[in-house]
Design an enzyme around this catalytic site. Sequence first.
Site, PDB file in Angstrom:
ATOM      1  N   TYR A  32     -36.632  11.006 -12.931  1.00  0.00           N
ATOM      2  CA  TYR A  32     -36.794  10.189 -14.722  1.00  0.00           C
ATOM      3  C   TYR A  32     -38.163   9.267 -14.362  1.00  0.00           C
ATOM      4  O   TYR A  32     -38.926   8.723 -15.374  1.00  0.00           O
ATOM      5  CB  TYR A  32     -35.346   8.973 -14.341  1.00  0.00           C
ATOM      6  CG  TYR A  32     -35.034   8.387 -15.244  1.00  0.00           C
ATOM      7  CD1 TYR A  32     -34.738   9.205 -16.059  1.00  0.00           C
ATOM      8  CD2 TYR A  32     -34.632   6.586 -15.464  1.00  0.00           C
ATOM      9  CE1 TYR A  32     -34.528   8.411 -18.021  1.00  0.00           C
ATOM     10  CE2 TYR A  32     -34.835   6.576 -16.483  1.00  0.00           C
ATOM     11  CZ  TYR A  32     -34.714   7.233 -17.426  1.00  0.00           C
ATOM     12  OH  TYR A  32     -34.142   6.288 -18.799  1.00  0.00           O
ATOM     13  N   LYS A  57     -38.729   1.364 -18.037  1.00  0.00           N
ATOM     14  CA  LYS A  57     -36.699   0.339 -18.202  1.00  0.00           C
ATOM     15  C   LYS A  57     -36.893  -0.806 -17.378  1.00  0.00           C
ATOM     16  O   LYS A  57     -36.497  -1.598 -18.117  1.00  0.00           O
ATOM     17  CB  LYS A  57     -35.598   1.250 -17.541  1.00  0.00           C
ATOM     18  CG  LYS A  57     -35.517   2.148 -18.739  1.00  0.00           C
ATOM     19  CD  LYS A  57     -35.458   2.282 -19.537  1.00  0.00           C
ATOM     20  CE  LYS A  57     -34.602   3.209 -21.120  1.00  0.00           C
ATOM     21  NZ  LYS A  57     -34.264   2.842 -22.452  1.00  0.00           N
TER      22      LYS A  57
HETATM   23  O1  0WD Z   1     -28.463   9.512 -20.654  1.00  0.00           O
HETATM   24  C1  0WD Z   1     -28.576   9.219 -21.764  1.00  0.00           C
HETATM   25  N1  0WD Z   1     -28.997   9.777 -22.606  1.00  0.00           N
HETATM   26  C2  0WD Z   1     -28.967   7.453 -21.563  1.00  0.00           C
HETATM   27  C3  0WD Z   1     -30.328   6.626 -22.329  1.00  0.00           C
HETATM   28  C4  0WD Z   1     -28.570   7.401 -20.349  1.00  0.00           C
HETATM   29  C5  0WD Z   1     -29.458   5.700 -20.582  1.00  0.00           C
HETATM   30  C6  0WD Z   1     -30.500   4.849 -21.691  1.00  0.00           C
HETATM   31  N2  0WD Z   1     -30.731   5.925 -23.154  1.00  0.00           N
HETATM   32  C7  0WD Z   1     -31.401   5.478 -23.680  1.00  0.00           C
HETATM   33  C8  0WD Z   1     -32.563   5.702 -23.862  1.00  0.00           C
HETATM   34  O2  0WD Z   1     -33.907   5.924 -22.768  1.00  0.00           O
HETATM   35  C9  0WD Z   1     -32.863   5.367 -25.296  1.00  0.00           C
HETATM   36  O3  0WD Z   1     -33.584   3.902 -24.418  1.00  0.00           O
HETATM   37  O4  0WD Z   1     -30.638   5.039 -24.303  1.00  0.00           O
HETATM   38  C10 0WD Z   1     -31.684   5.234 -25.882  1.00  0.00           C
HETATM   39  C11 0WD Z   1     -31.374   6.642 -26.572  1.00  0.00           C
HETATM   40  O5  0WD Z   1     -31.400   6.903 -26.492  1.00  0.00           O
HETATM   41  P1  0WD Z   1     -31.028   9.074 -26.549  1.00  0.00           P
HETATM   42  O6  0WD Z   1     -29.443   8.439 -27.429  1.00  0.00           O
HETATM   43  O7  0WD Z   1     -29.977   9.675 -25.635  1.00  0.00           O
HETATM   44  O8  0WD Z   1     -31.862   9.862 -27.781  1.00  0.00           O
HETATM   45  P2  0WD Z   1     -32.407  10.014 -29.283  1.00  0.00           P
HETATM   46  O9  0WD Z   1     -31.265  11.323 -29.799  1.00  0.00           O
HETATM   47  O10 0WD Z   1     -33.766  10.972 -28.556  1.00  0.00           O
HETATM   48  O11 0WD Z   1     -32.626   8.889 -29.749  1.00  0.00           O
HETATM   49  C12 0WD Z   1     -34.273   8.217 -29.071  1.00  0.00           C
HETATM   50  C13 0WD Z   1     -35.116   7.762 -30.105  1.00  0.00           C
HETATM   51  C14 0WD Z   1     -36.019   9.038 -30.445  1.00  0.00           C
HETATM   52  O12 0WD Z   1     -35.864  10.586 -30.281  1.00  0.00           O
HETATM   53  P3  0WD Z   1     -36.612  11.936 -30.181  1.00  0.00           P
HETATM   54  O13 0WD Z   1     -35.343  12.619 -29.305  1.00  0.00           O
HETATM   55  O14 0WD Z   1     -37.230  11.817 -31.501  1.00  0.00           O
HETATM   56  O15 0WD Z   1     -37.494  11.383 -29.564  1.00  0.00           O
HETATM   57  O16 0WD Z   1     -36.142   7.129 -30.043  1.00  0.00           O
HETATM   58  C15 0WD Z   1     -36.720   7.125 -31.203  1.00  0.00           C
HETATM   59  C16 0WD Z   1     -36.575   8.487 -31.532  1.00  0.00           C
HETATM   60  O17 0WD Z   1     -35.677   8.405 -32.819  1.00  0.00           O
HETATM   61  N3  0WD Z   1     -38.302   6.925 -31.494  1.00  0.00           N
HETATM   62  C17 0WD Z   1     -38.966   6.509 -31.501  1.00  0.00           C
HETATM   63  N4  0WD Z   1     -38.575   4.913 -32.492  1.00  0.00           N
HETATM   64  C18 0WD Z   1     -39.667   4.673 -33.487  1.00  0.00           C
HETATM   65  N5  0WD Z   1     -40.501   4.924 -32.924  1.00  0.00           N
HETATM   66  C19 0WD Z   1     -40.110   6.297 -31.817  1.00  0.00           C
HETATM   67  C20 0WD Z   1     -41.279   6.086 -32.228  1.00  0.00           C
HETATM   68  N6  0WD Z   1     -43.072   5.270 -31.450  1.00  0.00           N
HETATM   69  N7  0WD Z   1     -40.258   7.468 -29.723  1.00  0.00           N
HETATM   70  C21 0WD Z   1     -38.946   7.775 -30.287  1.00  0.00           C
END
Ligand code: 0WD
Length: 257
Positions: A155, A162
């Site tokens: 991580y 975080k």
């Molecule tokens: O296990 C997990 N999936 C966990 C996620 C456990 C605990 C927390 N999280 C957190 C993540 O760290 C994040 O903060 O939850 C949040 C959402 O993550 P997610 O739903 O797991 O992942 P995803 O569906 O990929 O959404 C995150 C999105 C990006 O997707 P991609 O995959 O294209 O990087 O964050 C957005 C983007 O849509 N993102 C941005 N939005 C605006 N500007 C940018 C940016 N520069 N970069 C990424």
Amino acid sequence: MGILEGKKALIFGIANNKSIAYGIAKRFKEEGAELGFSYAGEKMEKRVTPISEELGGKFCVSCDVNKDEEIESTFKTVKEEFGTFDILLHSIAFAPADALKGRYIETTRDAYNTALETSAYSLVALCRAAEPLMNKGGSVINLTYYGSEKVIPNYNVMGVAKSALECSTRYLAYDMGENGIRVNSISAGPIKTLAASGIGGFKNILDFIERNSPLRSNVTIDDVAGTAVYLGSELSNKTTGEIIYVDGGYNVMGIGL
Ligand code: 0WD
């Protein structure tokens, strides 16, 4: 009548229908909220526009959170379409794939800056832009992970990002509390999403949690959405600056078996 009836929510961080932000937006809608969407720059438009249409979004705009001019134009649209609003969901994180495997000590300056800027500073920038448009009693919600507190192999720099995000939650809660706005983090257990698939050994983490968390199961985006509804609603109107765990209780464990 839904618990979020009459509320307006602005959603950041949908990549597809597996995203945590998708699960939360869907539940917000079911609870009566009106939604506005953003996507991470032009390349995400094709993925997020249909989701905005599915969930009846009032608007869907490009907002790469690393670009000040996109943040500015996003909130211009928010002002035009919503006037004022109530809930800001920040569900955004990014680090270069190379930084999410192997030794943390190898993290480059560039990877460190990118991870911290996109995953933590973005919350500060969005809150500053949102503050003048947020109603008293409003709620800012962001997503964090236990890797901020304890070492989760691979991580790496995302754990450091975080930590910064969680600490920002506390400072922003103090600043925005002046205007009656709350800021909280949800610390979600691991969920297989696009972002998670970039983390080395993710499948092992899911298996481990299923065996070792008090509830002996992994969490879903619907589980996280329930807590987000609570944080967005008046049910949590004196809760701010908190990290709320939605992790099957894993964070209370000392060792696993
Ligand atoms: O296990 C997990 N999936 C966990 C996620 C456990 C605990 C927390 N999280 C957190 C993540 O760290 C994040 O903060 O939850 C949040 C959402 O993550 P997610 O739903 O797991 O992942 P995803 O569906 O990929 O959404 C995150 C999105 C990006 O997707 P991609 O995959 O294209 O990087 O964050 C957005 C983007 O849509 N993102 C941005 N939005 C605006 N500007 C940018 C940016 N520069 N970069 C990424």
